[in-house]
Design an enzyme around this catalytic site. Structure first.
Site, PDB file in Angstrom:
ATOM      1  N   LYS A  73     -50.732  14.702 -20.219  1.00 40.17           N
ATOM      2  CA  LYS A  73     -51.961  13.935 -20.429  1.00 40.17           C
ATOM      3  C   LYS A  73     -52.672  14.566 -21.619  1.00 40.17           C
ATOM      4  O   LYS A  73     -52.437  15.735 -21.943  1.00 40.17           O
ATOM      5  CB  LYS A  73     -52.840  14.038 -19.167  1.00 40.17           C
ATOM      6  CG  LYS A  73     -53.913  12.981 -19.065  1.00 40.17           C
ATOM      7  CD  LYS A  73     -53.449  11.768 -18.290  1.00 40.17           C
ATOM      8  CE  LYS A  73     -54.554  10.727 -18.196  1.00 40.17           C
ATOM      9  NZ  LYS A  73     -54.177   9.592 -17.347  1.00 40.17           N
ATOM     10  N   GLY A  99     -64.771  -3.106  -7.160  1.00 39.86           N
ATOM     11  CA  GLY A  99     -64.472  -2.994  -8.591  1.00 39.86           C
ATOM     12  C   GLY A  99     -63.496  -4.075  -8.996  1.00 39.86           C
ATOM     13  O   GLY A  99     -62.315  -4.008  -8.649  1.00 39.86           O
ATOM     14  N   VAL A 130     -58.014  -4.286 -13.401  1.00 41.48           N
ATOM     15  CA  VAL A 130     -57.028  -4.298 -12.311  1.00 41.48           C
ATOM     16  C   VAL A 130     -57.524  -5.126 -11.131  1.00 41.48           C
ATOM     17  O   VAL A 130     -56.799  -5.983 -10.601  1.00 41.48           O
ATOM     18  CB  VAL A 130     -56.709  -2.856 -11.839  1.00 41.48           C
ATOM     19  CG1 VAL A 130     -55.717  -2.886 -10.679  1.00 41.48           C
ATOM     20  CG2 VAL A 130     -56.161  -2.011 -12.975  1.00 41.48           C
ATOM     21  N   GLY A 131     -58.776  -4.866 -10.718  1.00 44.29           N
ATOM     22  CA  GLY A 131     -59.315  -5.500  -9.512  1.00 44.29           C
ATOM     23  C   GLY A 131     -59.254  -7.017  -9.559  1.00 44.29           C
ATOM     24  O   GLY A 131     -58.895  -7.663  -8.586  1.00 44.29           O
ATOM     25  N   HIS A 132     -59.561  -7.598 -10.712  1.00 41.55           N
ATOM     26  CA  HIS A 132     -59.622  -9.066 -10.733  1.00 41.55           C
ATOM     27  C   HIS A 132     -58.211  -9.674 -10.660  1.00 41.55           C
ATOM     28  O   HIS A 132     -58.019 -10.722 -10.061  1.00 41.55           O
ATOM     29  CB  HIS A 132     -60.471  -9.585 -11.899  1.00 41.55           C
ATOM     30  CG  HIS A 132     -59.716  -9.979 -13.112  1.00 41.55           C
ATOM     31  ND1 HIS A 132     -59.443 -11.284 -13.424  1.00 41.55           N
ATOM     32  CD2 HIS A 132     -59.156  -9.222 -14.082  1.00 41.55           C
ATOM     33  CE1 HIS A 132     -58.751 -11.321 -14.556  1.00 41.55           C
ATOM     34  NE2 HIS A 132     -58.565 -10.093 -14.971  1.00 41.55           N
TER      35      HIS A 132
HETATM   36  N1  LIG Z   1     -55.688  -0.177 -15.847  1.00 39.85           N
HETATM   37  C1  LIG Z   1     -54.614   0.443 -15.381  1.00 39.85           C
HETATM   38  O1  LIG Z   1     -53.482   0.143 -15.766  1.00 39.85           O
HETATM   39  C2  LIG Z   1     -54.766   1.523 -14.339  1.00 39.85           C
HETATM   40  C3  LIG Z   1     -53.612   2.228 -13.953  1.00 39.85           C
HETATM   41  C4  LIG Z   1     -53.713   3.206 -12.956  1.00 39.85           C
HETATM   42  C5  LIG Z   1     -54.955   3.467 -12.389  1.00 39.85           C
HETATM   43  N2  LIG Z   1     -56.072   2.770 -12.803  1.00 39.85           N
HETATM   44  C6  LIG Z   1     -57.346   3.081 -12.156  1.00 39.85           C
HETATM   45  O2  LIG Z   1     -57.849   1.916 -11.511  1.00 39.85           O
HETATM   46  C7  LIG Z   1     -59.278   1.902 -11.573  1.00 39.85           C
HETATM   47  C8  LIG Z   1     -59.732   0.601 -12.228  1.00 39.85           C
HETATM   48  O3  LIG Z   1     -59.184   0.535 -13.532  1.00 39.85           O
HETATM   49  P1  LIG Z   1     -59.512  -0.695 -14.506  1.00 39.85           P
HETATM   50  O4  LIG Z   1     -58.565  -0.557 -15.644  1.00 39.85           O
HETATM   51  O5  LIG Z   1     -59.577  -1.952 -13.733  1.00 39.85           O
HETATM   52  O6  LIG Z   1     -60.971  -0.269 -14.988  1.00 39.85           O
HETATM   53  P2  LIG Z   1     -62.172  -1.237 -15.422  1.00 39.85           P
HETATM   54  O7  LIG Z   1     -63.160  -0.355 -16.111  1.00 39.85           O
HETATM   55  O8  LIG Z   1     -61.658  -2.448 -16.143  1.00 39.85           O
HETATM   56  O9  LIG Z   1     -62.764  -1.754 -14.023  1.00 39.85           O
HETATM   57  C9  LIG Z   1     -63.518  -0.972 -13.169  1.00 39.85           C
HETATM   58  C10 LIG Z   1     -64.589  -1.893 -12.549  1.00 39.85           C
HETATM   59  O10 LIG Z   1     -65.291  -1.149 -11.562  1.00 39.85           O
HETATM   60  C11 LIG Z   1     -66.664  -1.455 -11.673  1.00 39.85           C
HETATM   61  N3  LIG Z   1     -67.439  -0.360 -11.067  1.00 39.85           N
HETATM   62  C12 LIG Z   1     -67.776   0.831 -11.586  1.00 39.85           C
HETATM   63  N4  LIG Z   1     -68.488   1.548 -10.706  1.00 39.85           N
HETATM   64  C13 LIG Z   1     -68.579   0.797  -9.588  1.00 39.85           C
HETATM   65  C14 LIG Z   1     -69.206   0.990  -8.319  1.00 39.85           C
HETATM   66  N5  LIG Z   1     -69.850   2.125  -8.025  1.00 39.85           N
HETATM   67  N6  LIG Z   1     -69.107  -0.006  -7.400  1.00 39.85           N
HETATM   68  C15 LIG Z   1     -68.458  -1.159  -7.695  1.00 39.85           C
HETATM   69  N7  LIG Z   1     -67.860  -1.404  -8.882  1.00 39.85           N
HETATM   70  C16 LIG Z   1     -67.917  -0.437  -9.815  1.00 39.85           C
HETATM   71  C17 LIG Z   1     -66.905  -1.662 -13.152  1.00 39.85           C
HETATM   72  O11 LIG Z   1     -68.063  -2.427 -13.404  1.00 39.85           O
HETATM   73  C18 LIG Z   1     -65.623  -2.389 -13.560  1.00 39.85           C
HETATM   74  O12 LIG Z   1     -65.767  -3.786 -13.459  1.00 39.85           O
HETATM   75  C19 LIG Z   1     -59.675   3.174 -12.338  1.00 39.85           C
HETATM   76  O13 LIG Z   1     -59.932   4.197 -11.396  1.00 39.85           O
HETATM   77  C20 LIG Z   1     -58.430   3.510 -13.133  1.00 39.85           C
HETATM   78  O14 LIG Z   1     -58.354   4.901 -13.418  1.00 39.85           O
HETATM   79  C21 LIG Z   1     -55.999   1.802 -13.750  1.00 39.85           C
END
Ligand SMILES: NC(=O)c1ccc[n+]([C@@H]2O[C@H](COP(=O)([O-])OP(=O)(O)OC[C@H]3O[C@@H](n4cnc5c(N)ncnc54)[C@H](O)[C@@H]3O)[C@@H](O)[C@H]2O)c1
Length: 357
Positions: free
Chosen positions: A80, A180, A184-186
């Site tokens: 990393k 969230g 990813v979530g959506h």
């Molecule tokens: N994107 C990837 O490929 C990937 C891969 C492995 C792990 N992750 C992990 O998954 C998680 C989400 O990643 P992502 O890429 O979707 O990030 P992102 O920033 O696009 O989405 C995170 C969402 O969480 C919301 N959020 C922040 N604090 C919050 C709270 N207290 N309560 C509710 N919602 C809250 C934000 O407004 C945002 O919409 C992170 O922890 C990231 O490290 C992502």
């Protein structure tokens, strides 16, 4: 730094400090292990308060990648990098390219990718100085946005969890809370709606909620993560920040399964035992969110989305193997996952002792 890298006794192979005064680049690249192959892990661009904080973070994150890559069945070690500074003000083409030259100087021992504060477009810039980079845009032959298979992998992890607990991977009619709904979530919500689950979401960003509402009008919302964990759920999916599972949350959590994308969901050591004692199945975060690294690592062989998706689909089988080992050995799933990863990291390098002529 008084304690230094060696004093931290972190077990890393190599830690490199990179500095370019002209662009303001200050980066640390940490290679935890190359036992299974070149180390792969993203570059985090963050305004750390101190160099010591940055070092702590990169040491922990690179070790986490070694375990994630091993458990995902990849021929890759764990590494990393962190760039110290505010990406909004410090990021420039020259800085990213200077960073790319440091990555190149490691000769392939470290391969980079996106992380918090770095994006696909940044990887395209870094790629102008090094071939040891993944997560580039589809136009440049890269894997593009890794959220797509991250979400798919989490969905597979949920199906495996459901099968382990309820005897069927079917999620139809199950009530799933997603905290969230960013990248990813959506996408995860889309998989869940398609599978016939009832979905409840929360997010601190109103635009993120609006996007989900527009795409999936049947989805319910609650004001915050606290309300979500107290809601009547079958499955809770933390998809925002780390540390989502602390003592207070576990106390009130009503879901029987926790399976989400967020990294480092357990706020401190011991939470996994509390979950176990409450009969809550915790699908190890670094296992179920490995679809992203599976997606970007496929780029090393010339990216093929369908092949990467098939590989991400194996998260289902790995999750089942982890739950089975946990039951056999009487340990929480996260301990079982660590054991499987450690076995692979110990066993496979021994094969090099077989001379192949
Ligand atoms: N994107 C990837 O490929 C990937 C891969 C492995 C792990 N992750 C992990 O998954 C998680 C989400 O990643 P992502 O890429 O979707 O990030 P992102 O920033 O696009 O989405 C995170 C969402 O969480 C919301 N959020 C922040 N604090 C919050 C709270 N207290 N309560 C509710 N919602 C809250 C934000 O407004 C945002 O919409 C992170 O922890 C990231 O490290 C992502």
């Amino acid at each position: 730094m008084t304690e230094g890298v060696f004093g931290r006794d972190s077990g890393h192979e190599q830690v490199v400090f990179c500095h370019d005064a002209h662009t303001g680049l200050r980066a640390i690249i940490a290679v935890y292990s190359t036992a299974l192959g070149p180390s792969l892990g993203g570059t985090r661009f963050h305004p750390y308060a101190t160099e010591s904080d940055a070092l702590d973070d990169v040491l922990a994150l690179s070790k986490g990648m070694a375990y994630k890559n091993a458990l995902a069945g990849l021929d890759l070690g764990g590494g990393k990098a962190v760039i110290i500074g505010d990406p909004k003000t410090l990021k420039s083409e020259a800085l990213l390219r200077a960073y790319g030259r440091f990555v190149q100087s490691l000769g392939g021992r470290y391969i980079t990718a996106c992380d918090v504060g770095t994006y696909v477009a940044d990887m395209d810039v870094i790629a102008r100085e090094t071939r040891f980079v993944t997560g580039r845009s589809r136009d440049e032959g890269g894997a593009g946005d890794s959220s797509v298979l991250t979400a798919f992998g989490v969905f597979q992890g949920m199906r495996a969890s459901a099968e382990h607990l309820w005897g069927s991977p079917e999620l139809r009619g199950r009530r799933v809370g997603v905290a969230g709904v960013g990248k990813v979530g959506h996408i995860l919500v889309g998989h869940l709606v398609e599978a016939g689950a009832e979905v409840v979401v929360t997010d601190v960003a109103e635009e993120a909620i609006d996007r989900v509402r527009r795409a999936h009008p049947g989805v319910e919302t609650v004001p915050d993560a606290d309300a979500l964990v107290r809601a009547d759920l079958d499955i809770y999916a933390p998809c925002a920040l780390g540390g989502a599972l602390d003592d207070a949350t576990v106390d009130v959590l009503r879901a029987r399964i926790v399976c989400g994308a967020a990294n480092n969901q357990l706020a401190h050591a011991g939470v996994e035992k509390q979950l176990d004692e409450k009969g809550i199945l915790f699908a190890p975060d670094y296992l179920v969110n490995s679809g992203g690294v599976i997606q970007v690592s496929d780029e090393l062989h010339g990216f093929d989305f369908e092949r990467a998706k098939r590989k991400a689909g194996t998260i289902y089988d790995t999750a089942k193997a982890v739950f089975a080992l946990a039951a056999d050995e009487g340990v929480p799933p996260v301990t079982a996952a660590d054991r499987l990863a450690e076995r692979r990291m110990a066993e496979l390098p021994r094969l090099r002792s077989i001379h192949t002529g």
